[in-house]
Design a protein around this motif. Sequence first.
Motif, short mmCIF file in Angstrom:
data_model
loop_
_atom_site.label_atom_id
_atom_site.label_comp_id
_atom_site.label_asym_id
_atom_site.label_seq_id
_atom_site.Cartn_x
_atom_site.Cartn_y
_atom_site.Cartn_z
N MET A 281 0.85 -1.18 0.00
CA MET A 281 0.00 0.00 0.00
C MET A 281 0.89 1.25 0.00
SD MET A 281 -2.70 1.18 2.88
CE MET A 281 -4.32 0.99 2.22
N THR A 282 0.64 2.15 -0.92
CA THR A 282 1.45 3.36 -1.01
C THR A 282 0.82 4.49 -0.21
OG1 THR A 282 0.31 4.08 -3.01
CG2 THR A 282 2.30 2.77 -3.31
N SER A 283 1.67 5.32 0.36
CA SER A 283 1.18 6.45 1.13
C SER A 283 0.80 7.58 0.18
CB SER A 283 2.25 6.92 2.12
OG SER A 283 3.33 7.50 1.41
N LYS A 284 0.15 8.58 0.74
CA LYS A 284 -0.27 9.74 -0.06
C LYS A 284 0.94 10.46 -0.65
CE LYS A 284 -3.31 13.69 0.20
NZ LYS A 284 -4.29 14.43 0.96
N ILE A 285 2.03 10.57 0.11
CA ILE A 285 3.23 11.25 -0.36
C ILE A 285 3.89 10.46 -1.49
CG2 ILE A 285 5.57 11.92 0.32
CD1 ILE A 285 4.39 12.82 2.98
N GLU A 286 3.96 9.14 -1.34
CA GLU A 286 4.52 8.31 -2.41
C GLU A 286 3.67 8.40 -3.67
OE1 GLU A 286 4.57 4.64 -0.32
OE2 GLU A 286 6.62 4.92 0.40
N ASN A 287 2.36 8.46 -3.50
CA ASN A 287 1.44 8.61 -4.63
C ASN A 287 1.68 9.94 -5.34
OD1 ASN A 287 -0.70 8.23 -6.41
ND2 ASN A 287 -2.23 8.96 -4.95
N LEU A 288 1.86 11.02 -4.57
CA LEU A 288 2.15 12.33 -5.15
C LEU A 288 3.48 12.30 -5.90
CD1 LEU A 288 1.85 15.38 -5.59
CD2 LEU A 288 2.77 15.71 -3.29
N ALA A 289 4.51 11.70 -5.30
CA ALA A 289 5.82 11.65 -5.95
C ALA A 289 5.76 10.88 -7.26
CB ALA A 289 6.84 11.02 -5.00
N SER A 290 5.06 9.77 -7.29
CA SER A 290 4.96 9.01 -8.53
C SER A 290 4.15 9.74 -9.59
CB SER A 290 4.38 7.62 -8.27
OG SER A 290 3.04 7.73 -7.84
N THR A 291 3.10 10.46 -9.18
CA THR A 291 2.32 11.26 -10.13
C THR A 291 3.16 12.38 -10.70
OG1 THR A 291 0.30 10.79 -8.86
CG2 THR A 291 0.21 12.62 -10.42
N LEU A 292 3.93 13.05 -9.84
CA LEU A 292 4.82 14.12 -10.32
C LEU A 292 5.87 13.58 -11.29
CD1 LEU A 292 5.35 16.04 -6.97
CD2 LEU A 292 4.39 17.03 -9.06
N ALA A 293 6.46 12.44 -10.95
CA ALA A 293 7.49 11.86 -11.81
C ALA A 293 6.92 11.47 -13.17
CB ALA A 293 8.12 10.65 -11.12
N SER A 294 5.70 10.92 -13.20
CA SER A 294 5.12 10.52 -14.48
C SER A 294 4.68 11.72 -15.32
CB SER A 294 3.96 9.55 -14.27
OG SER A 294 2.90 10.21 -13.61
N GLY B 18 9.32 13.36 4.95
CA GLY B 18 7.88 13.44 4.74
C GLY B 18 7.43 14.55 3.80
N GLU B 19 8.35 15.09 3.01
CA GLU B 19 8.00 16.15 2.06
C GLU B 19 8.52 15.80 0.68
OE1 GLU B 19 9.49 19.81 3.57
OE2 GLU B 19 8.10 19.84 5.26
N VAL B 20 7.79 16.22 -0.34
CA VAL B 20 8.17 15.97 -1.73
C VAL B 20 8.84 17.22 -2.28
CG1 VAL B 20 7.36 15.36 -4.03
CG2 VAL B 20 6.25 14.37 -2.03
#
Length: 197
Positions: A1-14, A27-29
């Motif tokens: 299960m991915t955290s909200k921050i990991e989800n944001l980082a992957s969305t930004l990277a894509s 805890g910050e992107v």
Amino acid sequence: MTSKIENLASTLASVLGEAATVSIALGEVTVVVKAANYAATMLTLRDEPSLRFDQLIDLCGVDYSTYGEGTWDGARFAAVSHLLSLVHNWRVRVRVFAPDDDMPVLASVTSVWRAANWYEREAFDLYGILFEGHNDLRRILTDYGFIGHPFRKDFPITGFVEMRYDPEQKRVIYQPVTIEPREIIPRVIREETYGMK
């Protein structure tokens, strides 16, 4: 299960792809963008439906000249922005380094967020970072005749001029600094019986 921050980082990277480097720390992107891609990346961060960073919270200048006790070997000046997405309830830090240390120039983001106006003026005033495309880039915190940029690491602590009120002329006058530099060594007095009671 991915955290909200990991989800944001992957969305930004894509979404940003090769135009930016995305990292997570404490805890910050953080997104690091090249100066050439800065304006386009900021527009994408605002307009992309999966991101929608519609609010600029802060923008400030940074002088990295003595960062890491002098071990820093990258560009000296950067602008760091903090963005907020009200729709998705997430935040991101965007860092962009000015390619030229002698004349730091970055693109202005006032056309993307109007709130950047005074922030960019402050970064110009305190660090000397020029924002290309800013329609009113002038000092905001220091006097208009001020020489230099006081938050640069190489700016002297005493400054170059001092200001005082002259009662004879009945006005404020500027004159060269008259403070003589001195080293203050604390005087330590030790008692023979200190700590022996």
